[in-house]
Design an enzyme around this catalytic site. Structure first.
Site, mmCIF file in Angstrom:
data_model
loop_
_atom_site.group_PDB
_atom_site.id
_atom_site.type_symbol
_atom_site.label_atom_id
_atom_site.label_comp_id
_atom_site.label_asym_id
_atom_site.label_seq_id
_atom_site.Cartn_x
_atom_site.Cartn_y
_atom_site.Cartn_z
ATOM 1 N N GLU A 151 78.390 66.654 27.984
ATOM 2 C CA GLU A 151 79.045 67.226 26.805
ATOM 3 C C GLU A 151 78.258 68.414 26.264
ATOM 4 O O GLU A 151 78.850 69.400 25.802
ATOM 5 C CB GLU A 151 79.194 66.152 25.723
ATOM 6 C CG GLU A 151 80.187 66.500 24.631
ATOM 7 C CD GLU A 151 81.627 66.555 25.114
ATOM 8 O OE1 GLU A 151 82.331 67.514 24.739
ATOM 9 O OE2 GLU A 151 82.054 65.648 25.861
ATOM 10 N N GLU A 152 76.931 68.358 26.355
ATOM 11 C CA GLU A 152 76.105 69.453 25.871
ATOM 12 C C GLU A 152 76.278 70.716 26.719
ATOM 13 O O GLU A 152 76.088 71.835 26.228
ATOM 14 C CB GLU A 152 74.615 69.065 25.873
ATOM 15 C CG GLU A 152 74.298 67.820 25.052
ATOM 16 C CD GLU A 152 74.298 66.554 25.882
ATOM 17 O OE1 GLU A 152 73.234 65.921 25.999
ATOM 18 O OE2 GLU A 152 75.370 66.196 26.436
ATOM 19 N N ASP B 277 79.906 65.991 39.663
ATOM 20 C CA ASP B 277 78.883 65.735 38.661
ATOM 21 C C ASP B 277 77.569 65.394 39.359
ATOM 22 O O ASP B 277 77.556 64.674 40.367
ATOM 23 C CB ASP B 277 79.324 64.584 37.755
ATOM 24 C CG ASP B 277 78.243 64.184 36.782
ATOM 25 O OD1 ASP B 277 78.060 64.872 35.775
ATOM 26 O OD2 ASP B 277 77.556 63.172 37.056
ATOM 27 N N THR C 104 85.385 59.179 37.978
ATOM 28 C CA THR C 104 84.370 58.214 38.413
ATOM 29 C C THR C 104 83.885 57.327 37.273
ATOM 30 O O THR C 104 83.019 56.483 37.481
ATOM 31 C CB THR C 104 83.166 58.935 39.037
ATOM 32 O OG1 THR C 104 82.616 59.844 38.074
ATOM 33 C CG2 THR C 104 83.583 59.696 40.286
ATOM 34 N N LYS D 133 95.349 68.394 30.125
ATOM 35 C CA LYS D 133 94.410 69.205 29.362
ATOM 36 C C LYS D 133 93.193 69.622 30.188
ATOM 37 O O LYS D 133 92.667 68.844 30.965
ATOM 38 C CB LYS D 133 93.924 68.438 28.137
ATOM 39 C CG LYS D 133 94.936 68.338 27.015
ATOM 40 C CD LYS D 133 94.310 67.644 25.817
ATOM 41 C CE LYS D 133 95.253 67.571 24.645
ATOM 42 N NZ LYS D 133 94.618 66.910 23.476
ATOM 43 N N PHE E 65 84.394 53.356 42.127
ATOM 44 C CA PHE E 65 83.406 54.252 41.540
ATOM 45 C C PHE E 65 82.802 53.658 40.263
ATOM 46 O O PHE E 65 81.649 53.934 39.918
ATOM 47 C CB PHE E 65 84.032 55.612 41.203
ATOM 48 C CG PHE E 65 84.270 56.507 42.392
ATOM 49 C CD1 PHE E 65 83.201 56.965 43.166
ATOM 50 C CD2 PHE E 65 85.555 56.902 42.736
ATOM 51 C CE1 PHE E 65 83.420 57.797 44.252
ATOM 52 C CE2 PHE E 65 85.779 57.727 43.825
ATOM 53 C CZ PHE E 65 84.709 58.174 44.589
ATOM 54 N N GLU F 257 89.351 53.943 24.834
ATOM 55 C CA GLU F 257 90.622 54.643 25.051
ATOM 56 C C GLU F 257 91.722 53.662 25.473
ATOM 57 O O GLU F 257 92.891 53.858 25.143
ATOM 58 C CB GLU F 257 90.448 55.740 26.101
ATOM 59 C CG GLU F 257 89.664 56.958 25.626
ATOM 60 C CD GLU F 257 90.440 57.855 24.661
ATOM 61 O OE1 GLU F 257 91.647 57.621 24.453
ATOM 62 O OE2 GLU F 257 89.826 58.785 24.104
ATOM 63 N N HIS G 185 91.385 60.287 16.994
ATOM 64 C CA HIS G 185 90.938 61.656 17.247
ATOM 65 C C HIS G 185 91.123 62.544 16.009
ATOM 66 O O HIS G 185 91.256 63.760 16.127
ATOM 67 C CB HIS G 185 91.696 62.245 18.436
ATOM 68 C CG HIS G 185 91.358 61.591 19.738
ATOM 69 N ND1 HIS G 185 91.776 60.315 20.053
ATOM 70 C CD2 HIS G 185 90.638 62.017 20.813
ATOM 71 C CE1 HIS G 185 91.332 59.992 21.265
ATOM 72 N NE2 HIS G 185 90.644 61.006 21.736
#
Length: 463
Positions: A157-158, A126, A214, A227, A254, A269, A343
């Site tokens: 995400e975009e 990233d 990270t 996934k 990290f 989460e 979700h």
């Protein structure tokens, strides 16, 4: 295929028999490899003295008037490691280079040959993470004489798209990767891990890859599952597959460079798993939430008090409960999944308001509403409901959003019906740390819960 409840044996149902087609002859074949060639061996049982390698796969042959039909049953086993390793970029730590290797002899041979035959590694990182740790990673590879290519990308995400996957694949192809011995390494948050996983699964039909999360969210969620995916047609993770990494290496250090908001994002989460499976984890988050946010999950060995081991204990609990749910259902053959809590409406919400909500924030808003649904169904007490909402607040997570309307709730649940076998499969908490899947939550219950949720949690300036 069916399972006999008395014997525990698996039965393969012949589709021809199911369709009332007359079968003249049926045979079951085992597969045995002798001198590099696979051969069929008939019979329900193999001779114990048979020579050669026996496969777990079988071929069932049915002969009828119209021709022959073959049914192949081929068990596929994935093995992957999830390993905690502090100081992953310390040159004295070989985990990043060799930690995925399980064969002791292969590991020893590689260790001995590193000085004469350099390892090669392709890394997708990233962009933000690269700005923080790129020099450290370069020094690590240089210290071990590694031939490497580091590809920094804006994995947001975009940008979570097939275009980014193709860009990775083009660079991997230029690097001339050996798909057997040179795993692709993904270093970043959940979006980075998802995109690289999909790219690796496509290159040469499956190239091994390693995940290095990270962010807290990816540490306890994306890194431990199978996934992979990208967004498509304005839908979250519409394209993807179930191909786990050969290893995930977890280094909490990290997380110290992650913003407080992203720490809170990951806590969502963890709270999900606590509400579904682990009351002890819920109570730990309830008691130590502020400490975890303040300390950014870093080593707290010098801290005195009840929250001394909160970071290591809470992450371990979250990962263990997640693996319990994922390992036996890696390909989601069973659609009743407790890990889907939070979700049901969050995918629609997250994509609608992108990029204003982080993934964990959208999940928590979903969970907050579903807690009200559970309360309306009588699955928990008012005190338990208030404790959960209070814990969410303590973790600095949003519990309500103006874009969650009854129309969005109903649309989200209709979409869920399409990919969940015609059932809504709604995970709901039964108290604290226990949950079940429900398919009978009526519209009136959803509406009453929504009204109370809005009345109690909508900010006063929006009333």
């Amino acid at each position: 295929m069916s399972l006999d409840a008395n014997t525990g044996k698996t039965h393969v149902e012949d589709p021809l028999e199911c369709n009332n087609i007359a079968v003249i002859k049926k045979n079951e074949f085992h597969l045995v490899q002798v001198k590099g060639t696979w051969k069929r061996k008939s019979g329900n049982k193999l001779n114990k003295n048979i020579k050669g390698r026996v496969s777990a796969a079988k071929i069932y042959e049915s002969t009828m008037e119209q021709g022959t039909s073959w049914t192949v049953v081929s068990p596929i086993v994935f093995t992957y490691k999830v390993t905690e390793s502090l100081g992953l970029l310390d040159p004295s730590n070989y985990t990043l280079l060799l930690g995925h290797i399980r064969d002791p002899q292969q590991l020893e041979a590689l260790r001995n040959s590193i000085s004469t035959k350099p390892l090669r590694r392709f890394v997708v990182m990233d962009q933000t993470v690269y700005n923080l740790y790129g020099c450290q990673l370069t020094d690590y590879f240089e210290a071990h004489n590694v031939l490497y290519r580091i590809l920094p990308l804006p994995t947001t995400e975009e940008n979570k798209s097939m275009e980014l996957v193709m860009r990775i694949l083009e660079e991997v192809h230029k690097f001339s990767l050996d798909r057997r011995t040179e795993p692709i390494i993904a270093i970043g948050g959940g979006v980075c891990l998802d995109i690289v996983g999909l790219a690796a699964s496509l290159y040469r039909r499956r190239t091994p890859y390693i995940r290095v999360p990270t962010t807290l969210l990816s540490y306890v969620d994306a890194s431990v599952g199978a996934k992979t995916g990208v967004n498509f047609a304005n839908c979250k993770n519409k394209l993807g597959g179930y191909i786990p990494p050969v290893a995930a290496f977890l280094d909490r250090s990290f997380i110290q460079t992650v913003s407080r908001r992203h720490i809170s994002n990951g806590l969502a989460e963890m709270l999900k798993m606590a509400l579904m499976k682990h009351r002890g984890l819920f109570e730990l988050l309830e008691t130590n939430g502020q400490f975890l946010l303040d300390s950014k999950f870093q080593s707290d060995s010098g801290h005195q008090g009840d929250n001394k081991d909160a970071a290591s204990v809470s992450t371990r609990m979250a990962i263990e409960t997640m693996l319990e749910e994922l390992a036996p259902n890696l390909w989601e053959d069973d659609l009743d999944r407790l890990v889907d809590f939070g979700h049901l409406i969050s995918p629609e919400l997250e994509m609608k308001v992108l990029p204003s909500l982080l993934h964990g924030e959208a999940v928590n808003i979903d969970m907050s509403y579903m807690v009200y649904v559970a309360r309306e169904r009588g699955l928990m007490t008012e005190e338990e409901k208030l404790r959960i909402i209070g814990c969410m607040g303590g973790l600095e997570l949003p519990v309500w959003h103006q874009d969650v309307t009854m129309a969005l709730v109903q649309h989200s649940l209709c979409e869920r019906l399409k990919h969940s076998g015609g059932l809504v499969r709604m995970p709901l908490p039964n108290g604290l740390g226990h949950a079940e899947i429900y398919n009978d939550t009526g519209d009136d219950t959803l509406y009453r819960a929504f009204e109370k949720w809005c009345d109690e949690l909508r900010p006063s300036d929006l009333n």
